[in-house]
Design an enzyme around this catalytic site. Structure first.
Site, mmCIF file in Angstrom:
data_model
loop_
_atom_site.group_PDB
_atom_site.id
_atom_site.type_symbol
_atom_site.label_atom_id
_atom_site.label_comp_id
_atom_site.label_asym_id
_atom_site.label_seq_id
_atom_site.Cartn_x
_atom_site.Cartn_y
_atom_site.Cartn_z
ATOM 1 N N TYR A 82 0.849 -1.183 0.000
ATOM 2 C CA TYR A 82 0.000 0.000 0.000
ATOM 3 C C TYR A 82 0.888 1.237 0.000
ATOM 4 C CZ TYR A 82 -3.506 3.444 1.478
ATOM 5 O OH TYR A 82 -4.337 4.532 1.570
ATOM 6 N N ASP B 213 9.336 3.025 0.282
ATOM 7 C CA ASP B 213 8.240 3.636 1.020
ATOM 8 C C ASP B 213 8.414 3.227 2.477
ATOM 9 O OD1 ASP B 213 5.962 4.489 2.221
ATOM 10 O OD2 ASP B 213 4.580 3.680 0.713
ATOM 11 N N LYS C 128 3.626 8.842 9.148
ATOM 12 C CA LYS C 128 3.419 8.213 10.456
ATOM 13 C C LYS C 128 4.438 8.671 11.516
ATOM 14 C CE LYS C 128 0.561 4.759 8.358
ATOM 15 N NZ LYS C 128 0.597 3.977 7.170
#
Ligand SMILES: *Cc1c(COP(=O)(O)O)cnc(C)c1O
Length: 424
Positions: A142, A237, A265
């Site tokens: 994702y 990522d 995050k």
């Protein structure tokens, strides 16, 4: 009716599914969400006064636990100075210097407001730099919800992407090629077919959005050398792994140097922050120096920077926290595997550092296809039991467990006891 249930009844009338992000809905486990009122350390408290040991940690950011006093104080002080100026500020310089100092592959960085934005911008930059259009992503990874990355998993998407979401024109995904995680041949195939058109390979260096799938030895190295061979950029990522596997993220943990890295995050310490960075040569293509346009009214927001810097500074000053977290976590996940073995369940526990996932399958999970062999009904029953007994897990088989530095030995033992009770 509980307060959470009452709130949910109101919520569904005015918000799609009653939530602002689908992962917060409990529909997949046939329940309604707990509405969280407050949190401290590794505990969450819902509106009804129930306490949970939190294994989501806001999906990663709260690596120091909730309400860390050093982080809170910096945020409160920043608030008093002003919430946003839309102008250059000292904390942005401080944050950029910190990221460049901590991550050897990064010489320049641009702050944004979410992981989605970071990845979307990094892809644009990779295309601008290489003057190529195609990208390779891995099935089950994702990278946020931008159009070009919402590509249907599976072999049907081998040569041309098929949109995974309504509202995504085929034109937006036709340059997205899918490959299988941990399968270098599937990447090689794309390069052999159209290597001179491929701008970048983007990968979660530990896949943490299909449960937790560690890279096989040689996988990340193989991606690095394929990218070098064909002149494509390698994008890590690290929205989840960044500052989690260690202060240098997955690239430090595995010793691989990507061309571009995306963060989210943890870098925001609980505030909405994302970032992308790489070498000066590539990053100087970003506006206003270069021709790749990317902007943000609230990017580098002073309150968000205060939270992020405070958290990163604590992590930087305490390398022993990572040693402890990873040791605790390793033991914890091994103990879960032990419990499963003792109770005669063939299920699998995958884990790297503080990230882990219990898959309800006897198949070794190495990619999306094997992750999907998990018995999600069995997971649902387990998940409801755990939440009912004060252990807050992500309401999906395909999400990671996030341990934090605030999880004490006692909390982990208590959790193991509840898991053991469940399997008995
Ligand atoms: C969460 C996540 C994103 C998206 O970040 P948002 O802040 O939710 O937009 C991107 N990549 C990875 C690996 C993620 O886990």
């Amino acid at each position: 009716m509980t307060k959470s249930e009452t709130l949910f009844q109101r919520a569904v009338k005015v918000m799609p599914g009653g939530v602002n992000s689908p992962v917060r809905a409990f529909g997949s486990i046939g329940a309604s969400p707990k509405f969280i009122k407050s949190a401290e350390g590794a505990y969450l408290y819902d509106e009804d006064g129930n306490r949970y040991i939190d294994y989501i940690g806001s999906w990663g950011p709260m690596i120091l636990g909730h309400g860390q006093p050093g982080v809170l104080d910096c945020v409160i002080e920043a608030c008093k100075r002003g919430l946003s100026f839309g102008a250059a500020t000292a904390p942005e310089v401080e944050m950029a210097e910190l990221v460049c100092e901590l991550i050897p592959s990064i010489e320049m960085v641009r702050m944004v407001n979410s992981g989605t934005e970071a990845v979307m911008s990094a892809i644009r930059l990779a295309r601008g730099y290489t003057k190529r259009n195609k990208i390779i992503k891995f099935t089950g990874c994702y990278h946020g919800h931008s159009d070009g990355l919402l590509v249907k998993a599976g072999s049907g998407a081998m040569t041309s992407g098929i949109p995974d979401s309504l509202g995504v024109p085929v034109g937006c995904t036709q340059d997205t090629l899918s490959a299988d995680y941990n399968n270098l041949d599937s990447v090689k195939g794309h390069f052999e077919r159209c290597g001179e058109e491929i701008a970048a390979v983007i990968v979660e260096p530990v896949a943490a959005n299909m449960g937790v799938v560690p890279p096989k030895p040689g996988f990340l190295e193989g991606l690095r050398s394929l990218c070098d061979q064909y002149g494509a950029l390698l994008i890590f990522d690290e929205v989840i792994t960044g500052f989690r596997l260690g202060i240098c993220g997955a690239q430090g943990y595995y010793g691989i140097k990507p061309d571009l890295t995306t963060f989210g995050k943890i870098i925001g310490g609980g505030m909405p922050v994302g970032a992308y960075g790489g070498s000066r040569e590539i990053m100087e293509l970003v506006a206003p120096v270069g021709g790749v346009y990317q902007a943000g009214t609230l990017s580098g927001n002073p309150v968000a920077m205060a939270a992020g810097i405070a958290q990163l500074m604590i992590l930087k000053e305490h390398p022993e926290y990572y040693v402890q977290l990873n040791e605790h976590a390793n033991k914890f996940y091994q103990n879960i595997q032990e419990i499963l073995k003792k109770s005669g369940r063939p299920y699998r526990v995958n884990h790297v550092g503080s990230l882990g996932c219990l898959y309800f399958t006897d198949t070794e999970v190495v990619d999306y296809e094997s992750a999907k062999t998990s018995d999600t009904k069995a997971f649902t029953d387990y998940c409801n039991y755990m939440i009912g007994h004060g252990v807050y897990l992500a309401p999906s088989q395909f999400e990671a467990m996030f341990l934090s530095m605030a999880h004490t030995e006692e909390m982990l033992q208590e959790t193991l006891k509840i898991i053991e009770e469940y399997f008995q």
